[in-house]
Design an enzyme around this catalytic site. Sequence first.
Site, PDB file in Angstrom:
ATOM      1  N   HIS A 386      19.426 -32.722  -0.461  1.00 58.66           N
ATOM      2  CA  HIS A 386      19.868 -31.171  -0.290  1.00 58.66           C
ATOM      3  C   HIS A 386      18.816 -30.583   0.930  1.00 58.66           C
ATOM      4  O   HIS A 386      17.903 -30.538   2.091  1.00 58.66           O
ATOM      5  CB  HIS A 386      19.299 -30.199  -1.339  1.00 58.66           C
ATOM      6  CG  HIS A 386      17.579 -29.973  -1.875  1.00 58.66           C
ATOM      7  ND1 HIS A 386      16.947 -30.804  -2.391  1.00 58.66           N
ATOM      8  CD2 HIS A 386      16.783 -28.689  -1.296  1.00 58.66           C
ATOM      9  CE1 HIS A 386      15.730 -29.933  -1.971  1.00 58.66           C
ATOM     10  NE2 HIS A 386      15.693 -28.828  -1.895  1.00 58.66           N
ATOM     11  N   ALA A 387      19.648 -29.462   1.803  1.00 56.83           N
ATOM     12  CA  ALA A 387      18.705 -28.411   2.716  1.00 56.83           C
ATOM     13  C   ALA A 387      18.288 -28.004   2.307  1.00 56.83           C
ATOM     14  O   ALA A 387      18.242 -26.971   2.319  1.00 56.83           O
ATOM     15  CB  ALA A 387      20.875 -27.753   3.019  1.00 56.83           C
ATOM     16  N   HIS A 416      23.103 -21.521   8.925  1.00 58.41           N
ATOM     17  CA  HIS A 416      22.259 -21.012   7.783  1.00 58.41           C
ATOM     18  C   HIS A 416      20.441 -21.525   7.770  1.00 58.41           C
ATOM     19  O   HIS A 416      19.703 -20.896   8.300  1.00 58.41           O
ATOM     20  CB  HIS A 416      22.241 -21.227   6.275  1.00 58.41           C
ATOM     21  CG  HIS A 416      21.695 -20.622   5.121  1.00 58.41           C
ATOM     22  ND1 HIS A 416      21.643 -19.453   4.910  1.00 58.41           N
ATOM     23  CD2 HIS A 416      20.783 -21.079   4.471  1.00 58.41           C
ATOM     24  CE1 HIS A 416      21.433 -19.456   3.805  1.00 58.41           C
ATOM     25  NE2 HIS A 416      19.897 -20.562   3.819  1.00 58.41           N
ATOM     26  N   GLU A 417      20.238 -22.482   7.805  1.00 54.77           N
ATOM     27  CA  GLU A 417      19.787 -23.678   7.769  1.00 54.77           C
ATOM     28  C   GLU A 417      18.176 -22.548   9.602  1.00 54.77           C
ATOM     29  O   GLU A 417      17.266 -23.165   9.175  1.00 54.77           O
ATOM     30  CB  GLU A 417      19.359 -25.363   7.667  1.00 54.77           C
ATOM     31  CG  GLU A 417      19.925 -25.539   6.306  1.00 54.77           C
ATOM     32  CD  GLU A 417      18.856 -24.959   5.264  1.00 54.77           C
ATOM     33  OE1 GLU A 417      17.817 -24.888   5.272  1.00 54.77           O
ATOM     34  OE2 GLU A 417      19.543 -24.549   3.944  1.00 54.77           O
ATOM     35  N   HIS A 420      16.678 -20.002   8.793  1.00 55.05           N
ATOM     36  CA  HIS A 420      15.479 -20.292   8.528  1.00 55.05           C
ATOM     37  C   HIS A 420      13.923 -20.808  10.032  1.00 55.05           C
ATOM     38  O   HIS A 420      13.087 -20.296  10.094  1.00 55.05           O
ATOM     39  CB  HIS A 420      15.381 -20.883   7.823  1.00 55.05           C
ATOM     40  CG  HIS A 420      15.930 -20.841   6.637  1.00 55.05           C
ATOM     41  ND1 HIS A 420      15.784 -19.830   5.516  1.00 55.05           N
ATOM     42  CD2 HIS A 420      16.983 -20.983   5.564  1.00 55.05           C
ATOM     43  CE1 HIS A 420      16.165 -19.136   4.558  1.00 55.05           C
ATOM     44  NE2 HIS A 420      17.483 -20.082   4.441  1.00 55.05           N
ATOM     45  N   GLU A 444      16.159 -15.572   3.031  1.00 59.36           N
ATOM     46  CA  GLU A 444      16.965 -16.235   2.250  1.00 59.36           C
ATOM     47  C   GLU A 444      18.657 -15.578   3.021  1.00 59.36           C
ATOM     48  O   GLU A 444      19.586 -15.446   4.071  1.00 59.36           O
ATOM     49  CB  GLU A 444      17.045 -15.926   1.704  1.00 59.36           C
ATOM     50  CG  GLU A 444      16.865 -17.264   0.489  1.00 59.36           C
ATOM     51  CD  GLU A 444      17.133 -18.211   0.260  1.00 59.36           C
ATOM     52  OE1 GLU A 444      18.374 -18.875   1.104  1.00 59.36           O
ATOM     53  OE2 GLU A 444      15.789 -19.952   0.757  1.00 59.36           O
ATOM     54  N   HIS A 544      15.054 -21.095 -13.516  1.00 53.30           N
ATOM     55  CA  HIS A 544      14.267 -20.572 -12.749  1.00 53.30           C
ATOM     56  C   HIS A 544      12.894 -19.496 -13.930  1.00 53.30           C
ATOM     57  O   HIS A 544      12.434 -19.327 -13.724  1.00 53.30           O
ATOM     58  CB  HIS A 544      14.651 -19.184 -11.818  1.00 53.30           C
ATOM     59  CG  HIS A 544      15.622 -19.892 -10.580  1.00 53.30           C
ATOM     60  ND1 HIS A 544      16.824 -21.010 -10.982  1.00 53.30           N
ATOM     61  CD2 HIS A 544      14.781 -19.734  -9.246  1.00 53.30           C
ATOM     62  CE1 HIS A 544      16.810 -20.890  -9.597  1.00 53.30           C
ATOM     63  NE2 HIS A 544      15.705 -20.459  -8.700  1.00 53.30           N
ATOM     64  N   TYR A 554      16.809 -13.308  -4.523  1.00 51.73           N
ATOM     65  CA  TYR A 554      17.923 -13.648  -4.290  1.00 51.73           C
ATOM     66  C   TYR A 554      19.039 -12.566  -4.305  1.00 51.73           C
ATOM     67  O   TYR A 554      19.676 -12.290  -3.306  1.00 51.73           O
ATOM     68  CB  TYR A 554      18.259 -14.553  -5.308  1.00 51.73           C
ATOM     69  CG  TYR A 554      17.659 -15.886  -5.516  1.00 51.73           C
ATOM     70  CD1 TYR A 554      17.355 -17.087  -4.617  1.00 51.73           C
ATOM     71  CD2 TYR A 554      17.013 -16.261  -6.318  1.00 51.73           C
ATOM     72  CE1 TYR A 554      16.215 -17.875  -4.569  1.00 51.73           C
ATOM     73  CE2 TYR A 554      16.253 -17.637  -6.443  1.00 51.73           C
ATOM     74  CZ  TYR A 554      15.908 -18.023  -5.617  1.00 51.73           C
ATOM     75  OH  TYR A 554      15.354 -19.593  -4.952  1.00 51.73           O
TER      76      TYR A 554
END
Length: 645
Positions: A386-387, A416-417, A420, A444, A544, A554
């Site tokens: 996963h990313a 997106h990544e 970060h 995020e 979660h 989130y």
Amino acid sequence: MPGLFRVIPATRARLLYNAAGCERGYTVTIRFRSVLARASFGAIFLAVLLTTMSTKYPATSAAETPSLPPTVEEARRFTDAAEKRLLDLWIKGQRADWVHENFITDDTEQMAADADGAIASATAELALQARRYEKLDLPYDVARKIKLIKLSVAIPAPRAPALTAELFKISASLDGDYGKGKWCPDGPSAKCLDINDITKIIATSRDPKELLNAWQGWHAVGAPMRPRYARMVTLANQGAREMGFADTGAMWRSNYDMPPDQFAAEVDRLWQQVRPLYVSLHTYVRWRLAKKYGPSVVREDAPIPAHLLGNIWAQDWTNIYPVVAPANSDPEYDLTEILKSKKVGPLDMVHDAERFFTSLGFAPLPQTFWERSLFTKPRDREVVCHASAWDIDFVDDLRVKVCLEPTDEDFSVIHHELGHNFYQRAYDKQAPLFRNSANDGFHEAIGDTIALSVTPEYLKKIGLIDSVPPPSADIGLLLHRALEKVAFLPFGLMIDKWRWEVFSGKIPPSEYNKAWWDLRREYQGVVPPVERTEADFDPGAKYHIPGNVPYARYFLSFVLQFQFQRALCREAGYTGPLNRCSIYGNKAAGAKLAKMLEMGQSRPWPEALETLTGEKEIDATAILDYFAPLKTWLDEQNKGHQSGW
């Protein structure tokens, strides 16, 4: 964006943001299942270590002589030593995690478990020691570090060693139940389906009976957790009260630079700002589903059955876009086909994303990023695919671990990544405890803000499309994005609403499931497709909850990203529709962004927000601005149809 939240042991999640991606349902479990033994081992290892409270690496001399009154100078020595100790453990943990996720073996799993256990033990020990300095009049930086250390444990353990061991044994067992969860439609002796298999059914099937069976099959995973979860709440609350908090929920809400009750009121205020937009989307989706399935399945005067929304938790509705897509609003291009036809490979996509940031004035990524990252799925081994974005040494050893394909989705994922990664590098001059985002929603939000700039205008500028579609095509693009972003908002809020009331005692164990569905009905307008009772524990079917990962982050990130985007577009001098804005190539916007990123967590988040936006309050009206054309269109489509539930 479909980047994925990387599961981090709860005791280090507050201090360590080593990889990230937004919360998109089932994908959060992919890494978890592959490291289930590690997570369980780490929890048990922590419990054992806490019973002895190892003094092999004492934080300060005062920790050995607690009878002496604390001093300001001692507090500074404590935080300095704590940072040094934690940073060393974090880096070792990062390296162990990286190796394990790229070379999955029993040995690498054990190595990572050992590293995670050491971090968990040290963090819990330091959190207890930090309480010694709470009542001192400390310099700002020392006081903030003391606070961050103290709040770094998501599930606080009671001081009694036996209760600590019991708490972490329960936590490990809850994780285990979720990770091993399967549905055996033809009996346990036949082929059983895991959460990925079930998710594919929910995402692609249009058969209500098949969807119902899959939904029930997965939600059964929660029922055995119920008594242990209730006991975990009792133990965690005892630990929170021993640390000076009313309960665990109040402790979580204290992470936001304001009193717990004020934060609860703040998220309610934000929800009320966006609720009218959500109601319009809900109304449209409901009558379109009723048109497809008929009134015996979906009624226009009732909430939507949860199994029909394309996601196992009904938190993201993008999979039903083909069912509700508007006519004559196609964007007139298929980016996936364009990428394939132009032979744009994974590395090309990463270079495109890097150029986005360098166009804003950021320095290129270090050469080690290209040498050490994983960009495609290896053919010779299994990896956690996963990313995720990594900062191995908390300075400049930046990496991504992604299994990119030339698709529209992955093109946005890599933008997106890298958001970060550039955030991680921006705050690398801060003290170790401040090398994090302003609050847990900011990281995020930054990744998603960058992804919002992947617009048709941007695609034209970089040569992937020849012309920008007309405004009439915006409705399709906006509806698809609303099914992801707007549909998520009430779900993102109610998860912790439920837990806060569970921790406070307002929701007793005898009403866990009823209260869960009462909140989902109130906020989402969603109901279970079949009758549920207190024999069920449907909260346990969402990672979660058994994983004890706070969820308000989130909700905040989904609001903040649009506020960030509006501010950056304003700084860039853009005056058109917000959904058409891309900040690509604008140095002024880049400088504004960099200034906020560099602050890390060194100051309260309202100051970081003001640095970028000029505003000290989170403001959800930016979402309304972004989706304004869609709201007008939805209200027109909804004429003659009942709204609300």
